[in-house]
Design a protein around this motif. Structure first.
Motif, PDB file in Angstrom:
ATOM      1  N   LYS A  53      -5.905  64.813   7.677  1.00 15.18           N
ATOM      2  CA  LYS A  53      -6.653  64.895   6.073  1.00 15.18           C
ATOM      3  C   LYS A  53      -6.744  66.631   5.834  1.00 15.18           C
ATOM      4  N   THR A  72      -5.480  69.455   3.357  1.00 14.68           N
ATOM      5  CA  THR A  72      -5.822  70.237   2.321  1.00 14.68           C
ATOM      6  C   THR A  72      -6.103  71.243   2.474  1.00 14.68           C
ATOM      7  N   LEU A  97      -5.472  70.241  -4.110  1.00 14.72           N
ATOM      8  CA  LEU A  97      -6.836  70.471  -2.484  1.00 14.72           C
ATOM      9  C   LEU A  97      -8.597  69.111  -2.813  1.00 14.72           C
ATOM     10  N   ARG A 156      -6.772  65.714  -2.236  1.00 17.94           N
ATOM     11  CA  ARG A 156      -6.761  65.002  -0.473  1.00 17.94           C
ATOM     12  C   ARG A 156      -8.324  65.526   0.092  1.00 17.94           C
ATOM     13  N   ALA A 157      -9.344  66.294  -0.601  1.00 15.49           N
ATOM     14  CA  ALA A 157     -10.863  66.022  -0.266  1.00 15.49           C
ATOM     15  C   ALA A 157     -11.363  65.309   0.104  1.00 15.49           C
TER      16      ALA A 157
END
Length: 440
Positions: A93, A97, A212, A215-216
């Protein structure tokens, strides 16, 4: 319980639970943003080449623009290594990101780049730096997202889940191509040269920032959590060093290169740069060429899940071979069909992309199934990026060179088919990995 376990509880048609749906959407939107950034460069090259290079020589300007397209690929192996290390040491992950965030920076730089007329060669330098940044990011994006998705997928549906990589990526390409078709339709040539070509790059930067954030918020894969727990457990044997692991799995690295070499060239030719090639070398109307590209990529999108599901039934090897063999056999006939009209472009691209979709659909699963978890991201990322840089990145330039300068396009087409044959021979020597456990 992670998304890959929850999503297997289905009755009748597949039902994806919210956690799995978030995983798919977050992976897909970030991947789409990266591919959008990468593809709009080729789509809009005819419009900004004269703005960022010396406009006195149009042929030199477009060749220089395509050369920087190739140079951007040079950074991809470094991205594969850096982000692969991050993915195997800090988390899949985290790697994904950071990659999508860096790609948005590169896109923004192109969108605000000064023109050659304003600052001279410095404009070309800004473009070069931006492409290197995007190359670094894209070199990390694909192996990170491929590994993440393969590890999150139920093993019996991994081939189908892996199609999300090229499905979402193609949506990004189609979005960029569609934007090109729309902008060329509503803006004049003067307006496109003045500011129109900047719009898609600025939009790409915004989409990347959104990816971004999404995905965080994603969960980490169970496979990586297992590696982390094992490394932190007292008394456990230390994992081998990164370089030692790479050397130990050099056979698999060469298999990744062999599998990829034919696919990357034929994919970039027909899926990414075909509309630009048709407009610049074959003199087909640029707007019509872009619409033909959109139609063909819709065929590609429809073919991806078909091949992914088929690989979950009959195996990875048969699907990879069918797709590569079809691409090799039909490449020359489709190039002969493509002459001077948009309908020829749409038909030839559609036929080729149907077979290219076979390898694109299941390559992420096939790559991941070759490596153990502790080396999976970097093990895929470095050889894959080297191969794409050396062969995919140079394909548009070589095609234009042999067509417009050497005047012998058959040489390049023979080169492309020969690389596909290499991939077929490599796939024949692979083990069948359908349904392999990726937890270790």
């Amino acid at each position: 319980m992670s998304a890959n376990t929850d999503s297997t509880r289905t009755a009748g048609p597949a039902v994806v639970v919210p956690s799995a749906r978030r995983t798919l959407v977050s992976t897909g939107i970030g991947n789409a943003a990266e591919w959008y950034d990468w593809a709009i460069y080729a789509t809009f090259a005819p419009f900004f080449s004269k703005e960022l290079f010396n406009p006195a020589d149009a042929t030199s300007a477009i060749l220089s623009t395509l050369a920087i397209f190739a140079v951007g690929f040079v950074a991809r192996p470094f991205g594969g290594f850096v982000f692969g290390w991050i993915g195997d040491k800090l988390g899949r992950k985290t790697s994904m990101t950071l990659a999508v965030g860096l790609a948005s920076v590169g896109s923004l730089l192109i969108g605000i780049a000064p023109t050659f007329g304003a600052v001279g060669a410095f404009a070309s330098l800004v473009l070069l730096v931006a492409r290197l940044i995007q190359g670094l990011a894209h070199g990390g994006e694909l192996p990170s997202s491929q590994t993440y998705l393969s590890e999150m997928a139920p093993r019996e549906r991994r081939g189908f889940w892996s199609t999300l990589i090229y499905f979402s990526g193609t949506l990004g390409i189609v979005a960029g191509t569609l934007m090109g078709a729309v902008l060329t339709g509503v803006l004049s040539k003067a307006q496109m040269a003045a500011f129109g070509w900047r719009i898609p790059f600025i939009v790409g930067a915004v989409i990347g920032l959104y990816g971004l954030v999404m995905r965080a918020r994603m969960p980490e894969t169970e496979a990586f959590e297992g590696i982390k727990e094992e490394a932190e457990a007292p008394g456990e044997r230390r994992a081998p060093s990164l370089w030692k692991s790479i050397v130990e799995h050099r056979k698999q690295a060469f298999q990744v290169i062999g599998m990829t070499v034919g696919l990357t060239v034929i994919y970039y030719l027909w899926a990414v740069v075909a509309p630009t090639y048709a407009a610049t070398s074959l003199k087909i109307d640029a707007g019509q060429a872009l619409w033909a590209g959109i139609a063909a990529n819709v065929v590609f999108l429809a073919a991806l899940p078909f091949w992914g599901k088929l690989s979950d039934r009959i195996g990875r090897k048969p699907v990879l071979i069918m797709g590569a063999a079809g691409s090799a056999l039909l490449h020359f006939p489709m190039t002969w069909l493509l002459r001077d009209s948009a309908w020829q472009l749409a038909v030839s691209m559609s036929v080729m992309l149907f077979f290219i979709a076979a390898g694109a659909a299941i390559a992420p699963a096939a790559y991941a199934e070759l490596f153990p978890a502790h080396i999976r991201t970097v093990g895929v990322g470095v050889p894959y990026s080297i191969c794409v840089a050396a062969f995919g990145g140079t394909a548009p330039y070589l095609q234009t060179l042999f067509t417009d300068v050497v005047k012998q396009p058959w040489l390049f087409n023979g080169y492309a088919v020969a690389l596909i044959v290499v991939s077929i021979l490599v796939v024949l020597g692979l083990p069948e990995t359908k349904g392999k456990d990726l937890s270790s």
